[in-house]
Design a protein around this motif. Structure first.
Motif, PDB file in Angstrom:
ATOM      1  N   ILE A 376      -8.457  11.454  -5.821  1.00  0.00           N
ATOM      2  CA  ILE A 376      -8.909  12.239  -4.677  1.00  0.00           C
ATOM      3  C   ILE A 376      -8.790  11.390  -3.414  1.00  0.00           C
ATOM      4  N   ASN A 377      -8.413  12.021  -2.323  1.00  0.00           N
ATOM      5  CA  ASN A 377      -8.450  11.355  -1.023  1.00  0.00           C
ATOM      6  C   ASN A 377      -9.653  11.875  -0.246  1.00  0.00           C
ATOM      7  N   VAL A 378     -10.528  10.945   0.187  1.00  0.00           N
ATOM      8  CA  VAL A 378     -11.683  11.297   1.018  1.00  0.00           C
ATOM      9  C   VAL A 378     -11.403  10.764   2.411  1.00  0.00           C
ATOM     10  N   GLY A 379     -11.213  11.675   3.358  1.00  0.00           N
ATOM     11  CA  GLY A 379     -10.806  11.277   4.690  1.00  0.00           C
ATOM     12  C   GLY A 379     -11.893  10.603   5.500  1.00  0.00           C
ATOM     13  N   CYS A 380     -11.464   9.925   6.570  1.00  0.00           N
ATOM     14  CA  CYS A 380     -12.379   9.209   7.462  1.00  0.00           C
ATOM     15  C   CYS A 380     -13.410  10.179   8.051  1.00  0.00           C
ATOM     16  N   ASP A 399     -10.061  16.848  -9.653  1.00  0.00           N
ATOM     17  CA  ASP A 399      -8.985  15.864  -9.600  1.00  0.00           C
ATOM     18  C   ASP A 399      -7.951  16.242  -8.531  1.00  0.00           C
ATOM     19  N   GLN A 400      -7.426  15.216  -7.868  1.00  0.00           N
ATOM     20  CA  GLN A 400      -6.332  15.317  -6.901  1.00  0.00           C
ATOM     21  C   GLN A 400      -6.665  16.206  -5.700  1.00  0.00           C
ATOM     22  N   ALA A 401      -7.928  16.454  -5.468  1.00  0.00           N
ATOM     23  CA  ALA A 401      -8.305  17.189  -4.259  1.00  0.00           C
ATOM     24  C   ALA A 401      -8.073  16.318  -3.028  1.00  0.00           C
ATOM     25  N   PHE A 402      -7.956  16.982  -1.875  1.00  0.00           N
ATOM     26  CA  PHE A 402      -7.745  16.279  -0.611  1.00  0.00           C
ATOM     27  C   PHE A 402      -8.832  16.728   0.359  1.00  0.00           C
ATOM     28  N   ILE A 403      -9.651  15.763   0.799  1.00  0.00           N
ATOM     29  CA  ILE A 403     -10.714  16.063   1.751  1.00  0.00           C
ATOM     30  C   ILE A 403     -10.299  15.486   3.105  1.00  0.00           C
ATOM     31  N   GLY A 404     -10.026  16.342   4.064  1.00  0.00           N
ATOM     32  CA  GLY A 404      -9.555  15.889   5.357  1.00  0.00           C
ATOM     33  C   GLY A 404     -10.627  15.167   6.151  1.00  0.00           C
ATOM     34  N   SER A 405     -10.202  14.489   7.193  1.00  0.00           N
ATOM     35  CA  SER A 405     -11.129  13.699   8.010  1.00  0.00           C
ATOM     36  C   SER A 405     -12.196  14.578   8.666  1.00  0.00           C
ATOM     37  N   ASN A 406     -13.385  13.967   8.804  1.00  0.00           N
ATOM     38  CA  ASN A 406     -14.498  14.607   9.510  1.00  0.00           C
ATOM     39  C   ASN A 406     -14.931  15.926   8.870  1.00  0.00           C
ATOM     40  N   ALA A 407     -14.796  16.015   7.548  1.00  0.00           N
ATOM     41  CA  ALA A 407     -15.258  17.202   6.835  1.00  0.00           C
ATOM     42  C   ALA A 407     -16.711  17.016   6.414  1.00  0.00           C
ATOM     43  N   GLY A 419      -7.585  21.117  -4.706  1.00  0.00           N
ATOM     44  CA  GLY A 419      -8.049  21.867  -3.547  1.00  0.00           C
ATOM     45  C   GLY A 419      -7.921  21.047  -2.280  1.00  0.00           C
ATOM     46  N   PHE A 420      -7.709  21.729  -1.140  1.00  0.00           N
ATOM     47  CA  PHE A 420      -7.566  21.073   0.152  1.00  0.00           C
ATOM     48  C   PHE A 420      -8.714  21.510   1.059  1.00  0.00           C
ATOM     49  N   VAL A 421      -9.295  20.536   1.744  1.00  0.00           N
ATOM     50  CA  VAL A 421     -10.279  20.827   2.777  1.00  0.00           C
ATOM     51  C   VAL A 421      -9.705  20.319   4.086  1.00  0.00           C
TER      52      VAL A 421
END
Length: 456
Positions: A376-380, A399-407, A419-421
Protein backbone atom coordinates in the motif's frame (compact mmCIF):
# COMPACT_ATOMS: atom_id res chain seq x y z
CA UNK A 1 27.62 -28.19 47.79
CA UNK A 2 25.77 -27.44 51.01
CA UNK A 3 22.29 -25.96 51.24
CA UNK A 4 22.69 -22.31 50.26
CA UNK A 5 20.50 -19.56 51.67
CA UNK A 6 20.62 -15.76 51.53
CA UNK A 7 19.53 -12.82 53.65
CA UNK A 8 19.17 -9.53 51.77
CA UNK A 9 19.31 -6.42 53.96
CA UNK A 10 16.80 -3.93 52.57
CA UNK A 11 15.27 -2.23 55.60
CA UNK A 12 17.19 1.05 55.72
CA UNK A 13 15.41 4.24 54.72
CA UNK A 14 18.39 5.77 52.91
CA UNK A 15 18.14 9.34 54.14
CA UNK A 16 21.24 10.39 52.20
CA UNK A 17 19.40 9.76 48.95
CA UNK A 18 17.11 12.68 49.88
CA UNK A 19 14.24 11.00 48.11
CA UNK A 20 10.67 9.90 48.66
CA UNK A 21 11.59 6.69 46.83
CA UNK A 22 12.82 3.92 49.11
CA UNK A 23 16.59 3.57 48.64
CA UNK A 24 16.88 0.02 47.31
CA UNK A 25 14.19 0.78 44.71
CA UNK A 26 16.24 3.44 42.97
CA UNK A 27 16.96 2.06 39.48
CA UNK A 28 20.31 1.20 37.97
CA UNK A 29 19.96 0.68 34.22
CA UNK A 30 16.21 0.34 34.54
CA UNK A 31 16.03 -2.20 37.38
CA UNK A 32 15.67 -1.42 41.10
CA UNK A 33 18.96 -1.98 42.93
CA UNK A 34 17.48 -4.72 45.08
CA UNK A 35 16.28 -6.59 41.98
CA UNK A 36 19.85 -6.64 40.65
CA UNK A 37 20.92 -8.11 44.00
CA UNK A 38 18.21 -10.79 43.98
CA UNK A 39 19.11 -11.81 40.43
CA UNK A 40 22.79 -12.22 41.32
CA UNK A 41 21.95 -14.13 44.50
CA UNK A 42 19.77 -16.57 42.57
CA UNK A 43 22.59 -17.16 40.07
CA UNK A 44 24.84 -18.35 42.91
CA UNK A 45 22.73 -21.43 43.61
CA UNK A 46 20.74 -20.15 46.57
CA UNK A 47 17.59 -22.13 47.31
CA UNK A 48 15.95 -19.78 49.82
CA UNK A 49 16.07 -15.98 50.03
CA UNK A 50 14.81 -13.85 52.88
CA UNK A 51 14.67 -10.10 52.35
CA UNK A 52 14.66 -7.93 55.46
CA UNK A 53 12.27 -5.04 54.88
CA UNK A 54 11.41 -1.98 56.91
CA UNK A 55 10.69 1.39 55.40
CA UNK A 56 8.65 0.93 52.23
CA UNK A 57 8.19 -2.78 52.90
CA UNK A 58 5.08 -3.10 50.73
CA UNK A 59 6.76 -1.50 47.73
CA UNK A 60 9.79 -3.79 48.00
CA UNK A 61 7.54 -6.83 48.17
CA UNK A 62 5.60 -5.55 45.16
CA UNK A 63 8.84 -5.36 43.13
CA UNK A 64 10.32 -8.70 44.21
CA UNK A 65 7.10 -10.69 44.46
CA UNK A 66 7.58 -14.40 45.11
CA UNK A 67 11.32 -14.32 44.34
CA UNK A 68 11.90 -13.91 48.08
CA UNK A 69 10.44 -14.46 51.51
CA UNK A 70 10.24 -11.44 53.81
CA UNK A 71 10.93 -10.53 57.41
CA UNK A 72 10.07 -7.15 58.90
CA UNK A 73 12.54 -5.07 60.90
CA UNK A 74 10.17 -2.69 62.64
CA UNK A 75 12.95 -0.72 64.34
CA UNK A 76 16.26 -0.09 62.62
CA UNK A 77 18.65 -1.22 65.37
CA UNK A 78 21.65 -2.17 63.24
CA UNK A 79 22.71 -4.79 60.72
CA UNK A 80 23.00 -7.57 63.30
CA UNK A 81 19.47 -6.88 64.47
CA UNK A 82 18.29 -6.90 60.85
CA UNK A 83 19.76 -10.35 60.17
CA UNK A 84 18.22 -11.66 63.39
CA UNK A 85 14.75 -10.97 61.97
CA UNK A 86 15.26 -13.95 59.63
CA UNK A 87 15.66 -16.37 62.53
CA UNK A 88 12.08 -17.66 62.42
CA UNK A 89 12.51 -18.59 58.75
CA UNK A 90 16.11 -19.82 58.69
CA UNK A 91 17.34 -20.25 62.27
CA UNK A 92 16.86 -24.02 62.55
CA UNK A 93 18.28 -24.94 59.13
CA UNK A 94 21.66 -26.45 58.31
CA UNK A 95 23.68 -24.96 55.50
CA UNK A 96 25.46 -21.83 54.37
CA UNK A 97 23.93 -18.35 54.49
CA UNK A 98 24.93 -15.33 52.44
CA UNK A 99 24.29 -11.92 54.00
CA UNK A 100 24.24 -9.16 51.40
CA UNK A 101 23.03 -5.57 51.28
CA UNK A 102 20.21 -4.57 48.95
CA UNK A 103 22.11 -1.48 47.82
CA UNK A 104 24.99 -3.39 46.15
CA UNK A 105 23.66 -3.76 42.59
CA UNK A 106 27.03 -4.43 40.96
CA UNK A 107 27.85 -7.70 42.72
CA UNK A 108 27.64 -10.50 40.16
CA UNK A 109 26.40 -14.04 40.44
CA UNK A 110 29.89 -15.25 39.53
CA UNK A 111 31.48 -13.40 42.45
CA UNK A 112 28.89 -14.68 44.91
CA UNK A 113 29.36 -18.23 43.64
CA UNK A 114 33.12 -17.92 44.17
CA UNK A 115 32.47 -16.62 47.69
CA UNK A 116 30.31 -19.63 48.51
CA UNK A 117 32.85 -22.02 47.00
CA UNK A 118 35.74 -20.50 48.95
CA UNK A 119 33.78 -20.76 52.18
CA UNK A 120 32.70 -24.36 51.66
CA UNK A 121 36.21 -25.50 50.70
CA UNK A 122 37.90 -23.74 53.63
CA UNK A 123 35.79 -25.27 56.38
CA UNK A 124 35.44 -21.81 57.93
CA UNK A 125 32.43 -20.75 59.97
CA UNK A 126 32.45 -17.33 58.30
CA UNK A 127 33.92 -15.94 55.10
CA UNK A 128 34.17 -12.26 54.29
CA UNK A 129 34.00 -10.94 50.75
CA UNK A 130 36.95 -8.55 50.48
CA UNK A 131 38.61 -6.42 47.82
CA UNK A 132 41.94 -4.74 47.24
CA UNK A 133 41.36 -0.99 47.14
CA UNK A 134 43.74 1.61 45.77
CA UNK A 135 42.20 3.99 48.28
CA UNK A 136 40.85 2.16 51.33
CA UNK A 137 39.69 5.31 53.12
CA UNK A 138 36.37 4.79 54.87
CA UNK A 139 36.41 0.99 54.70
CA UNK A 140 37.01 -1.56 57.43
CA UNK A 141 40.46 -3.17 57.04
CA UNK A 142 41.03 -6.92 56.99
CA UNK A 143 43.81 -7.84 59.40
CA UNK A 144 45.22 -11.30 58.71
CA UNK A 145 47.16 -13.62 61.01
CA UNK A 146 50.50 -15.26 60.24
CA UNK A 147 48.74 -18.27 58.66
CA UNK A 148 46.72 -15.90 56.43
CA UNK A 149 43.44 -16.40 58.26
CA UNK A 150 41.34 -13.36 59.12
CA UNK A 151 42.35 -12.13 62.55
CA UNK A 152 39.90 -9.24 62.77
CA UNK A 153 38.14 -6.41 60.97
CA UNK A 154 39.31 -2.96 62.05
CA UNK A 155 37.11 0.01 61.28
CA UNK A 156 38.72 3.18 59.93
CA UNK A 157 38.17 5.16 63.15
CA UNK A 158 39.75 2.43 65.29
CA UNK A 159 42.72 1.59 63.06
CA UNK A 160 46.35 2.15 64.02
CA UNK A 161 48.83 3.59 61.50
CA UNK A 162 49.97 0.17 60.27
CA UNK A 163 46.37 -0.99 59.91
CA UNK A 164 45.41 2.14 57.96
CA UNK A 165 48.00 1.13 55.35
CA UNK A 166 46.19 -2.18 54.67
CA UNK A 167 44.63 -2.29 51.21
CA UNK A 168 42.33 -5.29 51.75
CA UNK A 169 38.92 -3.99 52.76
CA UNK A 170 35.62 -5.42 53.98
CA UNK A 171 32.87 -5.10 51.36
CA UNK A 172 30.08 -5.80 53.86
CA UNK A 173 29.08 -9.09 52.22
CA UNK A 174 29.52 -12.34 54.19
CA UNK A 175 28.87 -16.06 54.09
CA UNK A 176 28.28 -17.93 57.36
CA UNK A 177 27.62 -21.41 58.62
CA UNK A 178 23.93 -20.84 59.30
CA UNK A 179 23.88 -22.31 62.81
CA UNK A 180 27.04 -20.42 63.77
CA UNK A 181 25.51 -17.18 62.49
CA UNK A 182 22.34 -17.32 64.54
CA UNK A 183 24.15 -18.63 67.62
CA UNK A 184 26.55 -15.69 67.51
CA UNK A 185 23.76 -13.18 66.82
CA UNK A 186 22.12 -14.16 70.08
CA UNK A 187 25.24 -12.91 71.89
CA UNK A 188 25.76 -9.64 70.01
CA UNK A 189 25.25 -6.59 72.23
CA UNK A 190 24.54 -2.93 71.49
CA UNK A 191 27.28 -1.63 73.78
CA UNK A 192 28.53 1.01 71.36
CA UNK A 193 28.12 4.72 70.65
CA UNK A 194 25.16 4.16 68.33
CA UNK A 195 23.37 1.68 70.59
CA UNK A 196 23.00 -0.72 67.65
CA UNK A 197 23.65 -4.41 67.04
CA UNK A 198 26.38 -4.75 64.40
CA UNK A 199 26.80 -7.74 62.11
CA UNK A 200 30.64 -7.50 62.04
CA UNK A 201 30.58 -8.30 65.79
CA UNK A 202 29.59 -11.82 64.76
CA UNK A 203 33.07 -12.26 63.27
CA UNK A 204 34.72 -11.54 66.63
CA UNK A 205 32.38 -13.93 68.43
CA UNK A 206 33.11 -16.72 65.96
CA UNK A 207 36.85 -16.12 66.36
CA UNK A 208 36.43 -16.13 70.16
CA UNK A 209 34.90 -19.62 69.91
CA UNK A 210 38.08 -20.80 68.18
CA UNK A 211 36.50 -21.19 64.76
CA UNK A 212 38.08 -20.18 61.47
CA UNK A 213 37.14 -16.99 59.64
CA UNK A 214 38.34 -16.77 56.04
CA UNK A 215 38.17 -14.17 53.29
CA UNK A 216 37.62 -14.27 49.55
CA UNK A 217 39.22 -11.44 47.58
CA UNK A 218 37.01 -10.38 44.68
CA UNK A 219 38.61 -9.61 41.32
CA UNK A 220 36.87 -6.31 40.61
CA UNK A 221 36.70 -3.63 43.29
CA UNK A 222 33.97 -1.85 41.29
CA UNK A 223 31.52 -4.58 42.27
CA UNK A 224 31.85 -3.62 45.93
CA UNK A 225 30.18 -0.22 45.65
CA UNK A 226 27.30 0.37 48.04
CA UNK A 227 24.86 3.05 46.93
CA UNK A 228 24.05 5.49 49.72
CA UNK A 229 23.62 8.75 47.81
CA UNK A 230 23.03 10.10 44.31
CA UNK A 231 26.75 10.32 43.58
CA UNK A 232 27.22 6.60 44.22
CA UNK A 233 24.04 5.89 42.25
CA UNK A 234 25.53 7.67 39.25
CA UNK A 235 28.77 5.72 39.61
CA UNK A 236 26.86 2.44 39.76
CA UNK A 237 24.90 3.39 36.65
CA UNK A 238 28.06 4.13 34.67
CA UNK A 239 29.69 0.89 35.76
CA UNK A 240 26.60 -1.16 34.90
CA UNK A 241 26.35 0.51 31.49
CA UNK A 242 29.97 -0.36 30.71
CA UNK A 243 29.43 -3.95 31.85
CA UNK A 244 26.31 -4.43 29.73
CA UNK A 245 27.76 -2.80 26.63
CA UNK A 246 31.00 -4.75 26.91
CA UNK A 247 29.03 -8.01 26.96
CA UNK A 248 27.19 -7.00 23.77
CA UNK A 249 30.45 -6.06 22.05
CA UNK A 250 31.90 -9.45 22.92
CA UNK A 251 28.79 -11.00 21.36
CA UNK A 252 29.44 -9.27 18.04
CA UNK A 253 27.60 -5.93 18.34
CA UNK A 254 29.28 -2.75 17.05
CA UNK A 255 28.91 0.51 19.00
CA UNK A 256 29.46 3.97 17.57
CA UNK A 257 30.12 5.29 21.08
CA UNK A 258 29.54 2.75 23.83
CA UNK A 259 30.01 5.34 26.59
CA UNK A 260 26.92 7.25 25.41
CA UNK A 261 24.72 4.22 24.72
CA UNK A 262 22.18 3.11 27.34
CA UNK A 263 21.08 -0.53 27.31
CA UNK A 264 19.09 -2.24 30.05
CA UNK A 265 19.99 -5.73 31.34
CA UNK A 266 17.32 -7.81 29.59
CA UNK A 267 17.91 -6.44 26.09
CA UNK A 268 19.07 -8.98 23.49
CA UNK A 269 20.98 -7.90 20.36
CA UNK A 270 22.07 -10.09 17.45
CA UNK A 271 25.56 -10.10 15.96
CA UNK A 272 26.67 -7.63 13.28
CA UNK A 273 24.13 -5.07 14.44
CA UNK A 274 25.38 -1.48 14.68
CA UNK A 275 24.26 0.75 17.55
CA UNK A 276 25.12 4.43 17.18
CA UNK A 277 25.72 7.02 19.89
CA UNK A 278 22.91 8.19 22.15
CA UNK A 279 20.70 5.14 21.59
CA UNK A 280 18.48 3.93 24.48
CA UNK A 281 17.35 0.27 24.46
CA UNK A 282 14.98 -0.56 27.30
CA UNK A 283 12.91 -3.32 28.87
CA UNK A 284 12.44 -6.64 27.12
CA UNK A 285 13.67 -5.43 23.74
CA UNK A 286 15.05 -7.98 21.26
CA UNK A 287 16.99 -6.79 18.20
CA UNK A 288 18.03 -9.16 15.45
CA UNK A 289 21.25 -9.47 13.48
CA UNK A 290 22.58 -7.05 10.86
CA UNK A 291 20.39 -4.19 12.07
CA UNK A 292 21.27 -0.52 12.21
CA UNK A 293 19.99 1.66 15.06
CA UNK A 294 20.82 5.29 14.39
CA UNK A 295 21.85 7.89 16.91
CA UNK A 296 19.39 9.08 19.54
CA UNK A 297 16.84 6.35 18.81
CA UNK A 298 14.83 4.82 21.66
CA UNK A 299 13.38 1.31 21.61
CA UNK A 300 11.25 0.02 24.49
CA UNK A 301 9.86 -3.51 24.98
CA UNK A 302 9.91 -4.24 21.25
CA UNK A 303 10.96 -7.03 18.90
CA UNK A 304 13.07 -6.04 15.91
CA UNK A 305 13.77 -8.64 13.22
CA UNK A 306 16.99 -9.01 11.19
CA UNK A 307 18.24 -6.38 8.70
CA UNK A 308 16.08 -3.56 10.09
CA UNK A 309 17.19 0.07 9.81
CA UNK A 310 16.02 2.55 12.45
CA UNK A 311 17.10 6.18 12.11
CA UNK A 312 16.55 8.66 14.97
CA UNK A 313 13.17 7.23 15.91
CA UNK A 314 11.15 5.95 18.87
CA UNK A 315 9.61 2.46 19.00
CA UNK A 316 7.46 1.28 21.91
CA UNK A 317 5.95 -2.17 22.58
CA UNK A 318 5.84 -3.09 18.91
CA UNK A 319 7.03 -5.75 16.47
CA UNK A 320 9.09 -4.84 13.40
CA UNK A 321 9.57 -7.25 10.48
CA UNK A 322 12.69 -8.06 8.47
CA UNK A 323 14.31 -5.44 6.22
CA UNK A 324 11.90 -2.73 7.33
CA UNK A 325 13.27 0.78 7.60
CA UNK A 326 12.00 3.43 9.99
CA UNK A 327 12.71 7.14 10.27
CA UNK A 328 14.19 9.57 10.65
CA UNK A 329 11.93 11.03 13.34
CA UNK A 330 9.24 8.34 13.21
CA UNK A 331 7.25 7.21 16.24
CA UNK A 332 5.99 3.63 16.44
CA UNK A 333 3.64 3.56 19.41
CA UNK A 334 2.43 0.51 21.41
CA UNK A 335 0.68 -2.48 19.85
CA UNK A 336 1.93 -1.86 16.34
CA UNK A 337 3.09 -4.66 14.03
CA UNK A 338 5.04 -3.81 10.89
CA UNK A 339 5.61 -6.52 8.30
CA UNK A 340 8.62 -7.17 6.10
CA UNK A 341 10.21 -4.46 3.95
CA UNK A 342 7.86 -1.78 5.27
CA UNK A 343 8.96 1.84 4.91
CA UNK A 344 7.93 4.29 7.65
CA UNK A 345 9.52 7.61 6.83
CA UNK A 346 10.16 10.91 8.54
CA UNK A 347 7.52 12.30 10.88
CA UNK A 348 5.22 9.31 10.50
CA UNK A 349 3.39 8.02 13.58
CA UNK A 350 1.94 4.52 13.84
CA UNK A 351 -0.23 3.48 16.78
CA UNK A 352 -2.07 0.22 17.53
CA UNK A 353 -1.94 -0.76 13.87
CA UNK A 354 -0.85 -3.58 11.60
CA UNK A 355 1.06 -2.66 8.46
CA UNK A 356 1.56 -5.34 5.82
CA UNK A 357 4.68 -6.28 3.87
CA UNK A 358 6.14 -3.67 1.49
CA UNK A 359 3.65 -0.98 2.51
CA UNK A 360 5.11 2.52 2.51
CA UNK A 361 4.29 5.71 4.39
CA UNK A 362 7.02 8.09 3.39
CA UNK A 363 6.37 11.19 5.44
CA UNK A 364 4.08 13.28 7.62
CA UNK A 365 1.30 10.75 8.22
CA UNK A 366 -0.65 9.33 11.16
CA UNK A 367 -1.71 5.68 11.06
CA UNK A 368 -3.78 4.93 14.14
CA UNK A 369 -6.07 1.97 14.91
CA UNK A 370 -5.82 0.64 11.37
CA UNK A 371 -5.08 -2.60 9.54
CA UNK A 372 -3.16 -2.07 6.33
CA UNK A 373 -2.48 -4.85 3.85
CA UNK A 374 0.52 -5.36 1.58
CA UNK A 375 2.10 -3.01 -0.96
CA UNK A 376 0.00 0.00 0.00
CA UNK A 377 1.12 3.56 -0.64
CA UNK A 378 0.18 6.04 2.12
CA UNK A 379 0.62 9.55 0.80
CA UNK A 380 2.15 12.54 2.58
CA UNK A 381 -0.19 14.18 5.07
CA UNK A 382 -2.58 11.22 5.34
CA UNK A 383 -4.48 11.00 8.61
CA UNK A 384 -6.36 7.97 9.90
CA UNK A 385 -9.09 9.70 11.88
CA UNK A 386 -9.78 7.17 14.63
CA UNK A 387 -11.42 9.13 17.49
CA UNK A 388 -14.82 10.80 17.60
CA UNK A 389 -14.40 12.33 21.04
CA UNK A 390 -15.91 9.37 22.89
CA UNK A 391 -14.59 6.17 21.36
CA UNK A 392 -12.05 4.88 18.85
CA UNK A 393 -12.76 2.89 15.72
CA UNK A 394 -10.59 0.99 13.22
CA UNK A 395 -10.09 1.25 9.49
CA UNK A 396 -9.05 -1.49 7.06
CA UNK A 397 -7.08 -0.91 3.88
CA UNK A 398 -6.75 -3.73 1.34
CA UNK A 399 -3.62 -4.90 -0.46
CA UNK A 400 -2.13 -2.60 -3.13
CA UNK A 401 -4.45 0.27 -2.28
CA UNK A 402 -3.27 3.81 -3.00
CA UNK A 403 -3.97 6.58 -0.48
CA UNK A 404 -3.28 9.98 -2.00
CA UNK A 405 -1.64 12.86 -0.17
CA UNK A 406 -3.56 14.81 2.46
CA UNK A 407 -6.36 12.24 2.67
CA UNK A 408 -8.48 11.75 5.78
CA UNK A 409 -9.64 8.19 6.44
CA UNK A 410 -12.49 8.59 8.94
CA UNK A 411 -12.98 5.33 10.88
CA UNK A 412 -14.70 2.99 10.71
CA UNK A 413 -14.12 2.63 7.00
CA UNK A 414 -12.86 -0.04 4.60
CA UNK A 415 -10.87 0.51 1.43
CA UNK A 416 -10.88 -2.57 -0.82
CA UNK A 417 -7.93 -4.14 -2.58
CA UNK A 418 -6.38 -1.87 -5.22
CA UNK A 419 -8.74 0.89 -4.18
CA UNK A 420 -7.70 4.49 -4.87
CA UNK A 421 -8.27 7.48 -2.63
CA UNK A 422 -7.67 10.74 -4.42
CA UNK A 423 -5.43 13.36 -2.85
CA UNK A 424 -7.22 15.78 -0.56
CA UNK A 425 -10.23 13.50 0.00
CA UNK A 426 -12.06 12.88 3.24
CA UNK A 427 -13.35 9.31 3.17
CA UNK A 428 -16.31 8.51 5.40
CA UNK A 429 -17.78 5.57 3.45
CA UNK A 430 -16.31 2.28 2.28
CA UNK A 431 -14.39 2.23 -0.99
CA UNK A 432 -14.94 -0.89 -3.14
CA UNK A 433 -12.02 -2.85 -4.54
CA UNK A 434 -10.35 -1.23 -7.56
CA UNK A 435 -12.59 1.87 -7.26
CA UNK A 436 -11.48 5.51 -7.12
CA UNK A 437 -12.87 7.60 -4.25
CA UNK A 438 -12.88 11.38 -4.60
CA UNK A 439 -14.32 13.68 -1.97
CA UNK A 440 -13.62 17.34 -2.75
CA UNK A 441 -15.69 20.51 -2.87
CA UNK A 442 -15.89 22.28 -6.20
CA UNK A 443 -13.02 24.72 -6.68
CA UNK A 444 -14.00 28.36 -7.03
CA UNK A 445 -11.62 31.05 -8.31
CA UNK A 446 -12.30 34.68 -7.35
CA UNK A 447 -10.89 37.04 -10.02
CA UNK A 448 -9.01 40.22 -9.14
CA UNK A 449 -8.74 39.20 -5.50
CA UNK A 450 -5.28 40.71 -5.03
CA UNK A 451 -6.56 44.12 -6.07
CA UNK A 452 -9.49 43.89 -3.66
CA UNK A 453 -7.23 42.76 -0.82
CA UNK A 454 -4.73 45.56 -1.34
CA UNK A 455 -7.48 48.21 -1.06
CA UNK A 456 -8.60 47.04 2.39
Amino acid sequence: MSNRMAIVLAAGKGTRMKSSLYKVLHPVCGLPMVEHVIRSVKQSGVSQIVTIVGHGAEKVQEVLGDHSQYALQEEQLGTGHAVLQAKDLLGTLDGTTLVICGDTPLLTGETLTELFDTHEKSGAKATILTAIADDSTGYGRIVRSANDEVAKIVEQKDAQAAELAIKEINTGTYVFDNQALFNALSHVTNDNAQGEYYLPDVIELIKADGDVVSAHIMDDMDEAIGVNDRVALSQAQRTMMRRINLAHMRNGVTFGNADSTYIEPDVVIGNDTVIEAGVHLKGQTIIGSNCFVGMNSEIVDSQIADHVTITQSVIEESIIGERTDIGPFAHIRPNSVLGKEVHIGNFVEVKNSRVGDETKAGHLAYIGDADLGKKINVGCGTIFVNYNGKSKARSNIGDQAFIGSNANIVAPVNVGEKGFVAAGSTIINDVPAEALAISRTEQKNVPNYWEKLSKK
